[in-house]
Design an enzyme around this catalytic site. Sequence first.
Site, short mmCIF file in Angstrom:
data_model
loop_
_atom_site.label_atom_id
_atom_site.label_comp_id
_atom_site.label_asym_id
_atom_site.label_seq_id
_atom_site.Cartn_x
_atom_site.Cartn_y
_atom_site.Cartn_z
N GLY A 79 0.77 -1.23 0.00
CA GLY A 79 0.00 0.00 0.00
C GLY A 79 0.81 1.28 0.00
O GLY A 79 0.24 2.37 -0.16
N GLU A 80 2.11 1.19 0.18
CA GLU A 80 2.94 2.40 0.25
C GLU A 80 3.25 2.91 -1.16
O GLU A 80 3.53 2.15 -2.07
CB GLU A 80 4.24 2.12 0.99
CG GLU A 80 4.05 1.54 2.39
CD GLU A 80 3.36 2.49 3.35
OE1 GLU A 80 3.18 3.68 3.00
OE2 GLU A 80 2.99 2.05 4.45
N GLY A 81 3.21 4.24 -1.32
CA GLY A 81 3.36 4.85 -2.62
C GLY A 81 4.81 5.03 -3.06
O GLY A 81 5.76 4.76 -2.31
N ASN A 101 6.70 7.71 -3.59
CA ASN A 101 7.58 8.66 -2.91
C ASN A 101 7.91 8.24 -1.48
O ASN A 101 8.98 8.57 -0.98
CB ASN A 101 6.95 10.06 -2.95
CG ASN A 101 7.00 10.65 -4.33
OD1 ASN A 101 8.05 11.02 -4.82
ND2 ASN A 101 5.86 10.70 -5.00
N HIS A 160 2.12 21.96 -6.95
CA HIS A 160 1.57 20.61 -6.82
C HIS A 160 0.23 20.72 -6.10
O HIS A 160 0.17 20.98 -4.90
CB HIS A 160 2.52 19.70 -6.02
CG HIS A 160 1.89 18.38 -5.68
ND1 HIS A 160 2.02 17.79 -4.44
CD2 HIS A 160 1.12 17.54 -6.42
CE1 HIS A 160 1.36 16.64 -4.43
NE2 HIS A 160 0.80 16.48 -5.61
N TRP A 161 -0.82 20.51 -6.85
CA TRP A 161 -2.18 20.60 -6.33
C TRP A 161 -2.76 19.19 -6.34
O TRP A 161 -3.11 18.66 -7.38
CB TRP A 161 -3.01 21.54 -7.20
CG TRP A 161 -4.43 21.73 -6.75
CD1 TRP A 161 -4.96 21.44 -5.55
CD2 TRP A 161 -5.49 22.28 -7.55
NE1 TRP A 161 -6.28 21.76 -5.52
CE2 TRP A 161 -6.64 22.29 -6.73
CE3 TRP A 161 -5.57 22.77 -8.85
CZ2 TRP A 161 -7.87 22.75 -7.18
CZ3 TRP A 161 -6.79 23.24 -9.31
CH2 TRP A 161 -7.92 23.23 -8.48
N ARG A 162 -2.83 18.58 -5.16
CA ARG A 162 -3.24 17.18 -5.08
C ARG A 162 -4.75 17.06 -5.24
O ARG A 162 -5.51 17.50 -4.39
CB ARG A 162 -2.82 16.57 -3.74
CG ARG A 162 -3.17 15.09 -3.59
CD ARG A 162 -2.42 14.28 -4.63
NE ARG A 162 -2.78 12.87 -4.59
CZ ARG A 162 -2.12 11.95 -3.87
NH1 ARG A 162 -1.10 12.32 -3.13
NH2 ARG A 162 -2.48 10.70 -3.91
N THR A 164 4.01 13.50 0.35
CA THR A 164 5.37 13.06 0.09
C THR A 164 5.82 13.48 -1.31
O THR A 164 7.02 13.65 -1.55
CB THR A 164 5.49 11.53 0.23
OG1 THR A 164 4.52 10.88 -0.60
CG2 THR A 164 5.28 11.10 1.68
#
Length: 368
Positions: free
Chosen positions: A48-50, A52, A287-289, A327
Amino acid sequence: MYFQFILLVLGAVLADEIDDHHTVSRVDSNKYSVEKEKKFLLYDVNFGEGFNLRRDVYMRIANTVRLLRESGENYILVLPPWGRLHHWMRMEVALSWRLFFDLQSLNRFVPVIEFEDFLDETENHPIDQVIYLQHYEEGWGTEYVRKFDERKCLSPAYSHYKQDETGKWKGWFYSYEDVRARNFKCVSIQGDSGTLRNLLKISNYTSMNTVMIDRGETILHENFGDVHYWNARRSMRYSNDLVEIGNSFRRKYLDSDDERDKTEMVSDWKKERARRNALGGPYVGVHWRRRDFLFTDNQKFNDGQIAIIDQYLCAHARHFIGSHESTFSFRIQEDREIIGFPIASTFNRLCPDKNPNCEQPSKWKIVY
């Protein structure tokens, strides 16, 4: 003077194409000898970890290898192939590190080797030991103490590893179906890179040739933000192919290049010196999430490469504005610290409409 505005929503529309074959890297034979150093440390991270966060876990494990080598253990770090990440749209597997990072630069911190090279070197013999890291079932207690203990396996350990008909242990192993391990144990641990070093040495795992650490995200940085943290981070230069693609985009669309922007880098990160005079290109990176990978499905790059190109462009902007607790934004801020930007141009975040004076990100400044 005018500013172009580039809004990167986790994806860039680029038409260039690079070679994305899986050819693996070779260890720098002038500095490290795979033939003489027969100990290998492998690791993996929770599914599950992305992307970055996984880059951050690499630094923790790389510093464990550094500590092991400083204590006389000649370990080589085996790089876990990329793929099947939770937030990637295309579930590609077995992607080599050379598609994303400069392996020669990584080797200047600790010796590394691609997984396929490791299989060739060891003739795909079973891994001696898999150590599945887990938290303590009873929690931290009243205080955080660095410790480790061999314990019964907690869920989901045994759903990830099972013994086959020969008694060998079968697991995910980065999608390689024919990889096996001889032994499997669960260890409860709370601690950092140094704690993991102690686990390997005190428990005598260093007598084995190949050890794999699973759930590597369980351990923390020994001293977050210290010189060893930044050395590992500085070694993570992007691949020359991705850098050139980013530079071409800057020149073509953003009127930006390293000479005018004062963002030139020396080829060897170990020769970098502290500076704060980077100017950046005449554009603002934001960076616009919102969601991952909003563009079309016919990209010429895999999802990780797209992410790096986006980050590279933001890292070279005159000013950068990030998203809170992201991140993705944090990696850009680190890149800008390495390049040498003034603090005020980097550590900024988007605020909600009703809170224009929201708390800005922590200023984790580079250390040499």
